[in-house]
Design a protein around this motif. Structure first.
Motif, PDB file in Angstrom:
ATOM      1  N   VAL A  89       0.845  -1.192   0.000  1.00  0.00           N
ATOM      2  CA  VAL A  89       0.000   0.000   0.000  1.00  0.00           C
ATOM      3  C   VAL A  89       0.882   1.244   0.000  1.00  0.00           C
ATOM      4  O   VAL A  89       1.867   1.320   0.737  1.00  0.00           O
ATOM      5  CB  VAL A  89      -0.936   0.014   1.232  1.00  0.00           C
ATOM      6  CG1 VAL A  89      -1.720   1.329   1.308  1.00  0.00           C
ATOM      7  CG2 VAL A  89      -1.889  -1.174   1.185  1.00  0.00           C
ATOM      8  N   ARG A  90       0.493   2.209  -0.822  1.00  0.00           N
ATOM      9  CA  ARG A  90       1.231   3.465  -0.912  1.00  0.00           C
ATOM     10  C   ARG A  90       0.384   4.609  -0.379  1.00  0.00           C
ATOM     11  O   ARG A  90      -0.822   4.672  -0.602  1.00  0.00           O
ATOM     12  CB  ARG A  90       1.629   3.761  -2.363  1.00  0.00           C
ATOM     13  CG  ARG A  90       2.506   5.003  -2.505  1.00  0.00           C
ATOM     14  CD  ARG A  90       3.029   5.156  -3.923  1.00  0.00           C
ATOM     15  NE  ARG A  90       3.916   6.296  -4.057  1.00  0.00           N
ATOM     16  CZ  ARG A  90       5.197   6.293  -3.710  1.00  0.00           C
ATOM     17  NH1 ARG A  90       5.746   5.204  -3.224  1.00  0.00           N
ATOM     18  NH2 ARG A  90       5.941   7.381  -3.848  1.00  0.00           N
ATOM     19  N   GLY A  91       1.036   5.522   0.366  1.00  0.00           N
ATOM     20  CA  GLY A  91       0.350   6.675   0.922  1.00  0.00           C
ATOM     21  C   GLY A  91       0.990   7.973   0.476  1.00  0.00           C
ATOM     22  O   GLY A  91       1.891   7.988  -0.368  1.00  0.00           O
ATOM     23  N   ASP A  95       5.432   4.235   0.636  1.00  0.00           N
ATOM     24  CA  ASP A  95       4.848   2.940   0.970  1.00  0.00           C
ATOM     25  C   ASP A  95       4.772   2.750   2.484  1.00  0.00           C
ATOM     26  O   ASP A  95       5.655   3.199   3.225  1.00  0.00           O
ATOM     27  CB  ASP A  95       5.678   1.811   0.358  1.00  0.00           C
ATOM     28  CG  ASP A  95       5.661   1.842  -1.167  1.00  0.00           C
ATOM     29  OD1 ASP A  95       4.821   2.562  -1.722  1.00  0.00           O
ATOM     30  OD2 ASP A  95       6.504   1.166  -1.788  1.00  0.00           O
ATOM     31  N   VAL A  96       3.731   2.061   2.938  1.00  0.00           N
ATOM     32  CA  VAL A  96       3.552   1.798   4.363  1.00  0.00           C
ATOM     33  C   VAL A  96       3.582   0.291   4.603  1.00  0.00           C
ATOM     34  O   VAL A  96       3.314  -0.503   3.706  1.00  0.00           O
ATOM     35  CB  VAL A  96       2.230   2.397   4.887  1.00  0.00           C
ATOM     36  CG1 VAL A  96       2.223   3.910   4.737  1.00  0.00           C
ATOM     37  CG2 VAL A  96       1.021   1.793   4.169  1.00  0.00           C
ATOM     38  N   SER A  98       2.501  -3.100   5.087  1.00  0.00           N
ATOM     39  CA  SER A  98       1.217  -3.711   4.768  1.00  0.00           C
ATOM     40  C   SER A  98       1.455  -5.053   4.100  1.00  0.00           C
ATOM     41  O   SER A  98       2.508  -5.292   3.515  1.00  0.00           O
ATOM     42  CB  SER A  98       0.396  -2.797   3.846  1.00  0.00           C
ATOM     43  OG  SER A  98       1.182  -2.349   2.754  1.00  0.00           O
ATOM     44  N   ILE A 132      -2.732  -3.433   7.392  1.00  0.00           N
ATOM     45  CA  ILE A 132      -1.853  -2.256   7.469  1.00  0.00           C
ATOM     46  C   ILE A 132      -1.409  -2.089   8.914  1.00  0.00           C
ATOM     47  O   ILE A 132      -2.232  -1.903   9.816  1.00  0.00           O
ATOM     48  CB  ILE A 132      -2.550  -0.974   6.985  1.00  0.00           C
ATOM     49  CG1 ILE A 132      -2.943  -1.105   5.516  1.00  0.00           C
ATOM     50  CG2 ILE A 132      -1.638   0.238   7.161  1.00  0.00           C
ATOM     51  CD1 ILE A 132      -3.616   0.138   4.951  1.00  0.00           C
ATOM     52  N   LEU A 138      -1.916   6.344  10.697  1.00  0.00           N
ATOM     53  CA  LEU A 138      -1.515   6.832   9.383  1.00  0.00           C
ATOM     54  C   LEU A 138      -1.702   8.341   9.297  1.00  0.00           C
ATOM     55  O   LEU A 138      -2.691   8.889   9.777  1.00  0.00           O
ATOM     56  CB  LEU A 138      -2.352   6.161   8.295  1.00  0.00           C
ATOM     57  CG  LEU A 138      -2.149   4.660   8.066  1.00  0.00           C
ATOM     58  CD1 LEU A 138      -3.180   4.149   7.070  1.00  0.00           C
ATOM     59  CD2 LEU A 138      -0.743   4.354   7.598  1.00  0.00           C
ATOM     60  N   TYR A 143      -4.566   6.443   0.719  1.00  0.00           N
ATOM     61  CA  TYR A 143      -3.723   5.251   0.666  1.00  0.00           C
ATOM     62  C   TYR A 143      -4.349   4.287  -0.344  1.00  0.00           C
ATOM     63  O   TYR A 143      -5.562   4.076  -0.333  1.00  0.00           O
ATOM     64  CB  TYR A 143      -3.605   4.612   2.048  1.00  0.00           C
ATOM     65  CG  TYR A 143      -2.849   5.493   3.021  1.00  0.00           C
ATOM     66  CD1 TYR A 143      -1.504   5.288   3.276  1.00  0.00           C
ATOM     67  CD2 TYR A 143      -3.479   6.573   3.631  1.00  0.00           C
ATOM     68  CE1 TYR A 143      -0.811   6.115   4.140  1.00  0.00           C
ATOM     69  CE2 TYR A 143      -2.792   7.412   4.488  1.00  0.00           C
ATOM     70  CZ  TYR A 143      -1.460   7.176   4.740  1.00  0.00           C
ATOM     71  OH  TYR A 143      -0.761   8.015   5.575  1.00  0.00           O
ATOM     72  N   ASN A 144      -3.534   3.703  -1.214  1.00  0.00           N
ATOM     73  CA  ASN A 144      -4.114   2.875  -2.272  1.00  0.00           C
ATOM     74  C   ASN A 144      -3.184   1.741  -2.667  1.00  0.00           C
ATOM     75  O   ASN A 144      -1.981   1.748  -2.361  1.00  0.00           O
ATOM     76  CB  ASN A 144      -4.453   3.724  -3.490  1.00  0.00           C
ATOM     77  CG  ASN A 144      -3.242   4.454  -4.033  1.00  0.00           C
ATOM     78  OD1 ASN A 144      -2.378   3.864  -4.662  1.00  0.00           O
ATOM     79  ND2 ASN A 144      -3.158   5.757  -3.788  1.00  0.00           N
ATOM     80  N   SER A 145      -3.772   0.779  -3.359  1.00  0.00           N
ATOM     81  CA  SER A 145      -3.021  -0.364  -3.875  1.00  0.00           C
ATOM     82  C   SER A 145      -3.783  -0.949  -5.059  1.00  0.00           C
ATOM     83  O   SER A 145      -5.017  -0.868  -5.124  1.00  0.00           O
ATOM     84  CB  SER A 145      -2.842  -1.433  -2.798  1.00  0.00           C
ATOM     85  OG  SER A 145      -2.108  -2.535  -3.286  1.00  0.00           O
ATOM     86  N   GLN A 166      -8.560   1.566  -1.857  1.00  0.00           N
ATOM     87  CA  GLN A 166      -8.355   2.977  -1.519  1.00  0.00           C
ATOM     88  C   GLN A 166      -8.887   3.241  -0.117  1.00  0.00           C
ATOM     89  O   GLN A 166     -10.000   2.813   0.227  1.00  0.00           O
ATOM     90  CB  GLN A 166      -9.065   3.900  -2.508  1.00  0.00           C
ATOM     91  CG  GLN A 166      -8.409   3.996  -3.865  1.00  0.00           C
ATOM     92  CD  GLN A 166      -9.036   5.069  -4.735  1.00  0.00           C
ATOM     93  OE1 GLN A 166     -10.163   5.492  -4.507  1.00  0.00           O
ATOM     94  NE2 GLN A 166      -8.302   5.525  -5.735  1.00  0.00           N
TER      95      GLN A 166
END
Length: 299
Positions: A89-91, A95-96, A98, A132, A138, A143-145, A166
């Protein structure tokens, strides 16, 4: 029989003239002769976190297979498009931490191609989780993937699915007050009562807060009586008091603004507000009070 789809493997065992023939289907281009429909769902809303989660977020997800597919599909491979296996997952700040877990929240195994492997176990509905770490903390933002799903063995024209994830983290702040019943402090709901003590003497008390937020926090302090303790029976009789916050001593003749940073951690950060009066040996007897309001704003 279609020669492209099946062929026989001849294995001869000469036992008294007996020939045993084993015949098995062979996949044509690794395509299984079964079909059906299937779908993927990934929720954008986390379930309620428990104490053991420590602020982690768990997003429910599932794969639905038709009856015919459930009979032949053994695994589903899940690949995060453009992300690492432990950072899917990217914010707004990168990236965070996850990953993906099975329905029992056990991390999925990974193959040598950088994909997660989800066992179907003959089920038509296979539940799993998008996880996550410390999702509650956060930073605000999107945040999405993007995930690619491939069933194995493959079926013709229908082996892949894609799903988008999302989640929007909103700024929040909350505070709790320690010390109920201690040092002249009591509270009911959001109302706090502080008994400063004998005002003919100098007194000092501390309001001890724990503040949790996922961003920086502005603290705003105001006084109903402009930093004065007012005699309830004789309002023109007043005694000034002072606030100590961030190591500075201030009056509340005007609002006080104070900023808190780095509040995003599991335990929160302490906020200590000192309250003290100067000794007033000639103060008129009676009850003195003021109403101080503390407002917290997530930035």
């Amino acid at each position: 029989m279609n020669s492209k789809e099946h062929k026989c493997q001849w294995i001869q065992y000469i036992l008294g003239g007996l020939i045993i023939i084993f015949c098995s289907p062979v996949l044509a281009n690794n395509i299984v002769t079964c079909g059906g429909e299937w779908s993927v769902s990934v929720s954008n809303n986390p379930v309620d976190t428990s104490l053991r989660d420590r602020g982690d977020f768990w997003f429910p997800a599932s794969i639905e297979l038709s009856k015919s597919l459930a009979m032949c599909v053994k695994t589903v491979e899940i690949e995060s498009m453009g992300r690492g296996v432990d950072r899917i997952v990217r914010g707004p700040q990168g990236d965070v931490a996850s990953s993906l877990s099975d329905e029992k929240r056990v991390p999925l195994i990974q193959n040598g191609k950088g994909s997660y492997v989800l066992q179907t176990l003959g089920k038509r509905r296979i539940n799993f989780w998008l996880y996550i770490s410390k999702g509650k903390h956060l930073s605000p933002g999107m945040y999405n993937s993007e995930l690619r799903f491939a069933i194995n063995p493959k079926i013709e024209h229908n082996s892949e699915r894609y799903a988008s994830f999302q989640y929007t983290a909103k700024p929040y702040v909350k505070a709790r007050l320690n010390g109920q019943g201690q040092n002249g402090l009591s509270y009911t709901g959001s109302s706090i009562r502080l008994d400063i003590g004998n005002l003919t003497k100098k007194n000092h008390h501390t309001l001890d807060f724990i503040v949790q937020s996922n961003t920086s926090v502005k603290v705003w302090l105001t006084s109903e009586n402009k930093g004065q303790l007012v005699n309830m029976d004789t309002p023109h009789r007043t005694i000034p008091y002072f606030i100590i916050i961030g190591g500075r001593r201030n009056t509340l003749a005007s609002p006080i603004e104070y900023n808190l940073y780095n509040t995003s951690n599991l335990k929160g950060v302490p906020l200590k507000i000192g309250v003290e009066n100067e000794a007033s040996p000639y103060a008129t007897a009676g009850i003195y009070q003021d109403v101080m309001t503390m407002s917290l704003f997530a930035q």
